[in-house]
Scaffold this motif. Sequence first.
Motif, short mmCIF file in Angstrom:
data_model
loop_
_atom_site.label_atom_id
_atom_site.label_comp_id
_atom_site.label_asym_id
_atom_site.label_seq_id
_atom_site.Cartn_x
_atom_site.Cartn_y
_atom_site.Cartn_z
N GLU A 1 0.95 -1.34 0.10
CA GLU A 1 -0.21 0.25 0.07
C GLU A 1 0.73 1.30 0.14
OE1 GLU A 1 -3.86 2.88 -0.05
OE2 GLU A 1 -3.28 0.25 -0.23
N THR B 1 -3.13 0.06 -7.03
CA THR B 1 -2.17 0.34 -5.81
C THR B 1 -1.05 -0.87 -6.31
OG1 THR B 1 -3.54 1.18 -3.77
CG2 THR B 1 -2.00 0.78 -3.35
N THR C 1 1.61 4.18 -3.59
CA THR C 1 0.87 4.88 -2.43
C THR C 1 1.63 6.29 -2.86
OG1 THR C 1 0.30 4.79 -0.51
CG2 THR C 1 -1.54 4.20 -2.25
#
Length: 184
Positions: free
Chosen positions: A15, A98, A19
């Motif tokens: 993640e 992602t 991101t």
Amino acid sequence: MAAATRERALEAAVELLGTQGVRALSHARVDDRAGLPPGSTSNWFRTRRALLAGVVDWIAEHERAEFDPTAMPAMSGLDALIDGWCAMADLEAGPFATRTRARYALFLELAGDPELGEPLRRQRREFERWTEAIVVAVGVADPVPAARALMALSDGLLLHRLTVDPDLDLRPAIERAVRALAAS
């Protein structure tokens, strides 16, 4: 319980990578993102390099599971290939965006690291062989360059959709490429 902590750490690392990029990846940030006590990630991955290796393996393992060629319907004809390839690209740019961004970040970060980059390249080769088998099944005469071209086009389209044009319709380019590869 321990395996669940490790899995949470790896999910949080992916993640972060997907991101915020490679520079955002640290043990402390992974712990924070995963809601784990400080030091949890470093219990599993003592160094940043070990954490990167764990993420590479995690991504490859999950992609193999979610795009398992043996679980997919057999391709019969160009239309099925186009539909299937578009569906896979939509997943990579949608629900798995992602993870896709994280994979691209890792490819760039680890390009000069033969050891850590090898699992990503090995995964890529597995998907190339799978794609070669598909293009053979639908009647493309020269499968190796056709599979590589289709995968390279898809990478470019996905990168464009994930970074520049989130509304890009991938289907026209994929359809044109598949039909051109079949005709050549």
